[in-house]
Scaffold this motif. Structure first.
Motif, short mmCIF file in Angstrom:
data_model
loop_
_atom_site.label_atom_id
_atom_site.label_comp_id
_atom_site.label_asym_id
_atom_site.label_seq_id
_atom_site.Cartn_x
_atom_site.Cartn_y
_atom_site.Cartn_z
N CYS A 46 0.80 -1.23 0.00
CA CYS A 46 0.00 0.00 0.00
C CYS A 46 0.83 1.28 0.00
O CYS A 46 0.29 2.35 -0.18
N SER A 47 2.11 1.19 0.27
CA SER A 47 3.09 2.30 0.30
C SER A 47 3.02 3.16 1.56
O SER A 47 3.63 4.22 1.62
N LEU A 48 2.32 2.73 2.61
CA LEU A 48 2.30 3.45 3.88
C LEU A 48 3.71 3.47 4.46
O LEU A 48 4.40 2.45 4.47
N ILE A 49 4.13 4.63 4.97
CA ILE A 49 5.46 4.79 5.55
C ILE A 49 5.33 4.80 7.08
O ILE A 49 4.52 5.54 7.63
N GLN A 50 6.15 3.97 7.72
CA GLN A 50 6.22 3.92 9.19
C GLN A 50 7.64 3.57 9.60
O GLN A 50 8.43 3.12 8.78
N VAL A 51 7.94 3.72 10.87
CA VAL A 51 9.20 3.23 11.40
C VAL A 51 9.05 1.72 11.61
O VAL A 51 7.93 1.23 11.82
N PRO A 52 10.15 0.96 11.54
CA PRO A 52 10.05 -0.50 11.72
C PRO A 52 9.36 -0.92 13.01
O PRO A 52 8.60 -1.90 13.02
N ALA A 53 9.58 -0.18 14.08
CA ALA A 53 8.96 -0.53 15.36
C ALA A 53 7.43 -0.49 15.29
O ALA A 53 6.75 -1.30 15.93
N GLU A 54 6.89 0.44 14.51
CA GLU A 54 5.43 0.53 14.37
C GLU A 54 4.89 -0.65 13.55
O GLU A 54 3.85 -1.21 13.88
N PHE A 55 5.62 -1.03 12.48
CA PHE A 55 5.21 -2.23 11.74
C PHE A 55 5.25 -3.46 12.65
O PHE A 55 4.38 -4.33 12.59
N LYS A 56 6.27 -3.52 13.52
CA LYS A 56 6.40 -4.68 14.41
C LYS A 56 5.28 -4.69 15.46
O LYS A 56 4.72 -5.73 15.77
N ASP A 103 10.48 6.79 -3.12
CA ASP A 103 10.63 8.18 -3.56
C ASP A 103 9.40 8.98 -3.17
O ASP A 103 8.27 8.52 -3.35
N GLY A 104 9.64 10.18 -2.70
CA GLY A 104 8.57 11.12 -2.39
C GLY A 104 7.72 10.70 -1.20
O GLY A 104 7.65 9.53 -0.87
N VAL A 105 7.10 11.68 -0.58
CA VAL A 105 6.24 11.44 0.57
C VAL A 105 4.98 12.28 0.40
O VAL A 105 5.05 13.47 0.08
N ILE A 106 3.83 11.65 0.63
CA ILE A 106 2.55 12.34 0.56
C ILE A 106 1.87 12.19 1.92
O ILE A 106 1.77 11.07 2.43
N ALA A 107 1.40 13.29 2.48
CA ALA A 107 0.62 13.24 3.72
C ALA A 107 -0.85 13.16 3.34
O ALA A 107 -1.37 14.05 2.68
N VAL A 108 -1.50 12.09 3.74
CA VAL A 108 -2.93 11.92 3.46
C VAL A 108 -3.69 12.11 4.77
O VAL A 108 -3.60 11.28 5.66
N ILE A 109 -4.42 13.22 4.84
CA ILE A 109 -5.15 13.56 6.06
C ILE A 109 -6.61 13.14 5.95
O ILE A 109 -7.19 12.62 6.89
N ASP A 110 -7.21 13.35 4.80
CA ASP A 110 -8.61 12.98 4.57
C ASP A 110 -8.68 12.14 3.30
O ASP A 110 -8.94 12.66 2.22
N GLY A 133 -2.28 8.95 6.82
CA GLY A 133 -0.88 8.74 7.16
C GLY A 133 0.04 9.25 6.07
O GLY A 133 -0.37 9.98 5.17
N MET A 134 1.30 8.84 6.17
CA MET A 134 2.32 9.23 5.20
C MET A 134 2.49 8.08 4.21
O MET A 134 2.67 6.93 4.63
N TYR A 135 2.48 8.40 2.92
CA TYR A 135 2.60 7.39 1.88
C TYR A 135 3.73 7.76 0.92
O TYR A 135 3.95 8.94 0.64
N ALA A 136 4.40 6.76 0.42
CA ALA A 136 5.44 6.99 -0.59
C ALA A 136 4.78 7.18 -1.94
O ALA A 136 3.77 6.54 -2.25
N VAL A 137 5.35 8.06 -2.76
CA VAL A 137 4.85 8.26 -4.12
C VAL A 137 5.16 7.03 -4.96
O VAL A 137 4.31 6.53 -5.70
#
Length: 117
Positions: free
Chosen positions: A19-29, A58-65, A83-87
């Motif tokens: 889905c391209s959601l960006i998180q820190v590894p600890a959050e995925f864990k 590459d790239g970061v998109i903030a999806v609020i709504d 959340g934050m998603y990669a382009v």
């Protein structure tokens, strides 16, 4: 805008290959991927996190709504959590995940934009 690629290459952030959601590894864990956990089953599994996420994006998109965002529709994330998603995400999901998606009649569309029509 020059700061975004540096952030995207950070070893401290990973993007879900599905889905391209960006998180820190600890959050995925801790929680897995809030969009894909049913299929990817990353929660509590460092090996699964390593194979189903990447630091190469590459790239970061903030999806609020997500429901109202034209960018979320363009990126195919409108039905996902905020959340934050990669382009663009470099890499593909593991073969077993592709087979599971096929079994569920879900078309896999890689997030590296190689499937653009």
């Amino acid at each position: 805008m020059a700061a975004i690629p540096a952030v995207a290459r950070s070893k401290n952030l990973r993007a879900c290959l599905l889905c391209s959601l960006i998180q820190v590894p600890a959050e995925f864990k801790k929680s897995g991927c809030p969009n894909c956990e049913e299929i990817l089953q990353m929660k509590g599994s460092p090996d699964r996190i390593a194979s189903c996420t990447t630091t190469q994006f590459d790239g970061v998109i903030a999806v609020i709504d997500p429901d109202q965002s034209w960018v979320a529709r363009w990126q195919r994330t409108a039905k996902y959590v905020r959340g934050m998603y990669a382009v663009r995400v470099n890499g593909r999901i593991p073969e077993d995940v592709e087979l599971e998606l096929e079994r569920r009649n879900i078309k896999y569309r890689p997030r590296d934009q190689s499937d653009q029509d």
